[in-house]
Scaffold this motif. Structure first.
Motif, PDB file in Angstrom:
ATOM      1  N   ASP A  67       0.725  -1.116  -0.145  1.00 35.86           N
ATOM      2  CA  ASP A  67      -0.064   0.127   0.023  1.00 35.86           C
ATOM      3  C   ASP A  67       0.851   1.163   0.067  1.00 35.86           C
ATOM      4  O   ASP A  67       1.789   1.364   0.729  1.00 35.86           O
ATOM      5  CB  ASP A  67      -1.038  -0.152   1.205  1.00 35.86           C
ATOM      6  N   ASP A  68       0.412   2.188  -0.730  1.00 36.72           N
ATOM      7  CA  ASP A  68       1.428   3.353  -0.834  1.00 36.72           C
ATOM      8  C   ASP A  68       1.263   4.192   0.321  1.00 36.72           C
ATOM      9  O   ASP A  68       1.957   5.140   0.620  1.00 36.72           O
ATOM     10  CB  ASP A  68       1.155   4.018  -2.072  1.00 36.72           C
ATOM     11  N   SER A  69       0.002   3.970   1.334  1.00 36.83           N
ATOM     12  CA  SER A  69       0.159   4.790   2.319  1.00 36.83           C
ATOM     13  C   SER A  69       0.574   4.159   3.576  1.00 36.83           C
ATOM     14  O   SER A  69       0.158   3.027   4.106  1.00 36.83           O
ATOM     15  CB  SER A  69      -1.617   4.858   2.675  1.00 36.83           C
TER      16      SER A  69
ATOM     17  N   ASP B 118      -3.232  -3.012  -1.939  1.00 33.39           N
ATOM     18  CA  ASP B 118      -4.141  -2.019  -2.463  1.00 33.39           C
ATOM     19  C   ASP B 118      -4.323  -2.014  -3.738  1.00 33.39           C
ATOM     20  O   ASP B 118      -3.635  -2.668  -4.598  1.00 33.39           O
ATOM     21  CB  ASP B 118      -3.388  -0.430  -1.890  1.00 33.39           C
TER      22      ASP B 118
ATOM     23  N   ASN C 268      -5.064   0.892  -6.183  1.00 35.74           N
ATOM     24  CA  ASN C 268      -4.359   2.175  -6.717  1.00 35.74           C
ATOM     25  C   ASN C 268      -3.142   2.608  -6.037  1.00 35.74           C
ATOM     26  O   ASN C 268      -3.059   2.775  -4.879  1.00 35.74           O
ATOM     27  CB  ASN C 268      -5.570   3.554  -6.410  1.00 35.74           C
ATOM     28  N   MET C 269      -2.165   2.250  -6.676  1.00 34.18           N
ATOM     29  CA  MET C 269      -0.649   2.771  -6.122  1.00 34.18           C
ATOM     30  C   MET C 269       0.210   3.415  -7.377  1.00 34.18           C
ATOM     31  O   MET C 269      -0.084   3.057  -8.465  1.00 34.18           O
ATOM     32  CB  MET C 269      -0.096   1.357  -5.515  1.00 34.18           C
TER      33      MET C 269
ATOM     34  N   SER D  68     -10.380   0.637  -1.495  1.00 35.32           N
ATOM     35  CA  SER D  68     -11.565   1.302  -1.195  1.00 35.32           C
ATOM     36  C   SER D  68     -12.631   0.996  -2.453  1.00 35.32           C
ATOM     37  O   SER D  68     -13.718   1.639  -2.309  1.00 35.32           O
ATOM     38  CB  SER D  68     -11.174   2.817  -1.097  1.00 35.32           C
TER      39      SER D  68
ATOM     40  N   ASP E  27      -0.471  11.780   4.438  1.00 34.88           N
ATOM     41  CA  ASP E  27      -0.858  10.390   3.999  1.00 34.88           C
ATOM     42  C   ASP E  27      -2.198  10.057   4.425  1.00 34.88           C
ATOM     43  O   ASP E  27      -2.835   9.590   4.053  1.00 34.88           O
ATOM     44  CB  ASP E  27       0.453   9.510   4.747  1.00 34.88           C
TER      45      ASP E  27
ATOM     46  N   GLU F  75      -5.567   9.064   2.382  1.00 33.25           N
ATOM     47  CA  GLU F  75      -6.139   7.613   2.595  1.00 33.25           C
ATOM     48  C   GLU F  75      -7.685   7.989   2.690  1.00 33.25           C
ATOM     49  O   GLU F  75      -8.562   7.005   2.350  1.00 33.25           O
ATOM     50  CB  GLU F  75      -5.500   7.180   3.823  1.00 33.25           C
TER      51      GLU F  75
ATOM     52  N   ASN G 208      -9.362   8.684  -0.325  1.00 31.40           N
ATOM     53  CA  ASN G 208      -9.368   7.596  -1.335  1.00 31.40           C
ATOM     54  C   ASN G 208     -10.633   6.558  -0.780  1.00 31.40           C
ATOM     55  O   ASN G 208     -11.132   6.077  -1.508  1.00 31.40           O
ATOM     56  CB  ASN G 208      -7.996   6.763  -0.910  1.00 31.40           C
TER      57      ASN G 208
ATOM     58  N   GLY H  45     -13.591   6.183  -3.128  1.00 28.67           N
ATOM     59  CA  GLY H  45     -13.943   4.654  -3.609  1.00 28.67           C
ATOM     60  C   GLY H  45     -15.232   4.082  -3.536  1.00 28.67           C
ATOM     61  O   GLY H  45     -15.935   3.468  -4.311  1.00 28.67           O
TER      62      GLY H  45
ATOM     63  N   LEU I 143      -5.049   8.475  -7.982  1.00 29.78           N
ATOM     64  CA  LEU I 143      -4.470   8.716  -6.676  1.00 29.78           C
ATOM     65  C   LEU I 143      -4.875   9.950  -6.096  1.00 29.78           C
ATOM     66  O   LEU I 143      -5.217  10.986  -6.583  1.00 29.78           O
ATOM     67  CB  LEU I 143      -3.170   8.355  -6.986  1.00 29.78           C
TER      68      LEU I 143
END
Lengths: 119, 160
Positions: A7-9, A54, A56-57, A83, B94, B98, B101, B105, B119
């Motif tokens: 996950d990019d987060s 995840d 979307n990255m 999500s 961050d 999120e 997101n 979503g 993103l």
């Protein structure tokens, strides 16, 4: 068991790790990746038993990572934590070879249900 | 809560999504309270904002705006930091990213597809929109007495 979380987060990676613990799946070895490309490399070098990714990255998204894994012959168990939980995304995930899709926001119960089938 | 005339998700749907996200992240402490704000009122200053774009079967931009103090408290809670630790700007960016997101979503799942979610883009400051974007839905809330706003904008003239 070794679990790779992609996950990019950083915040979400921590929430996933916490939720795994709350779902009764603590104690596993955790490896973290910031995007799909890194996850792809880490599957090769770390040989995890399960990838939680995840969708979307940056660099490489989760579905491309899964497709690349399957194209390379990897059969590692792979589940999405994303999500985007629509039927369309679930179908895309399943047809690419994902074992499950957990939609954010999630509960420990959702993790337990999904993981029980693959752990 | 305000709903404009453009086609998009309803305020009640967006409210339900926001409540689900807060509740999942914070449990019983995640109770959001609706806040009456007159149409056209800019969001309170000193805020963090994040936006994500949905394109495809439906097109729109979902934004979340948060008061500065709230963004930091939420980040501390999301990261489960000890009480004496503060979140860095990078942590807040961050966490707020999120958040949008998750909200975006879930909004995407409510609208016609197939579509893709971008993103998140995060900024310290109020969200700004181009002239060709029209407000489709706005939900004003508060969490721990601090303001939160979730907005959905669509291309002017309705979704393409």
């Amino acid at each position: 068991m070794k679990i790779l979380i992609a996950d990019d987060s950083r915040v979400m990676r921590q929430i996933v790790i916490r939720t795994l613990r709350q779902a009764g799946h603590g104690g596993h070895e955790i490896v973290e990746a910031e995007n799909g490309r890194q996850a792809l490399e880490l599957v090769r070098t770390e040989a995890p038993d399960l990838v939680l990714s995840d969708w979307n990255m940056p660099e490489m998204n989760g579905i491309d990572c899964l497709s690349a894994l399957r194209a390379s012959g990897s059969t590692v168990a792979f589940g999405f934590v994303t999500s985007e939980g629509s039927e369309e995304m679930r179908e895309r995930a399943a047809s690419a070879g994902a074992a499950f899709l957990i939609a954010k926001p999630f509960t420990p119960e959702a993790f337990d249900d999904a993981l029980r089938g693959v752990i | 809560m305000t709903t404009a005339v453009h086609e998009g998700p309803g305020s009640e749907d967006v409210l339900a999504v926001a409540e689900d996200v807060w509740m999942a992240l914070l449990g019983e402490d995640g109770m959001l309270v609706p806040r009456a704000v007159p149409t056209g009122t800019p969001f309170d200053t000193a805020a963090w904002s994040a936006a994500t774009t949905i394109s495809g079967g439906w097109q729109g931009v979902v934004t979340v705006e948060l008061a500065e103090a709230l963004a930091r408290r939420l980040t501390v809670r999301m990261l489960a930091l000890p009480a004496d630790q503060t979140a860095t700007d990078s942590d807040v960016a961050d966490a707020v990213g999120e958040l949008v997101n998750m909200v975006g979503g879930n909004v995407k799942s409510l609208m016609p597809g197939p579509s893709t979610l971008s993103l998140p883009a995060v900024a310290a400051g109020r969200a700004a929109f181009a002239r060709d974007a029209a407000l489709a839905c706005r939900v004003d809330l508060s969490w721990l007495d601090a303001p939160v706003r979730v907005s959905v904008h669509v291309p002017l003239g309705g979704p393409r």
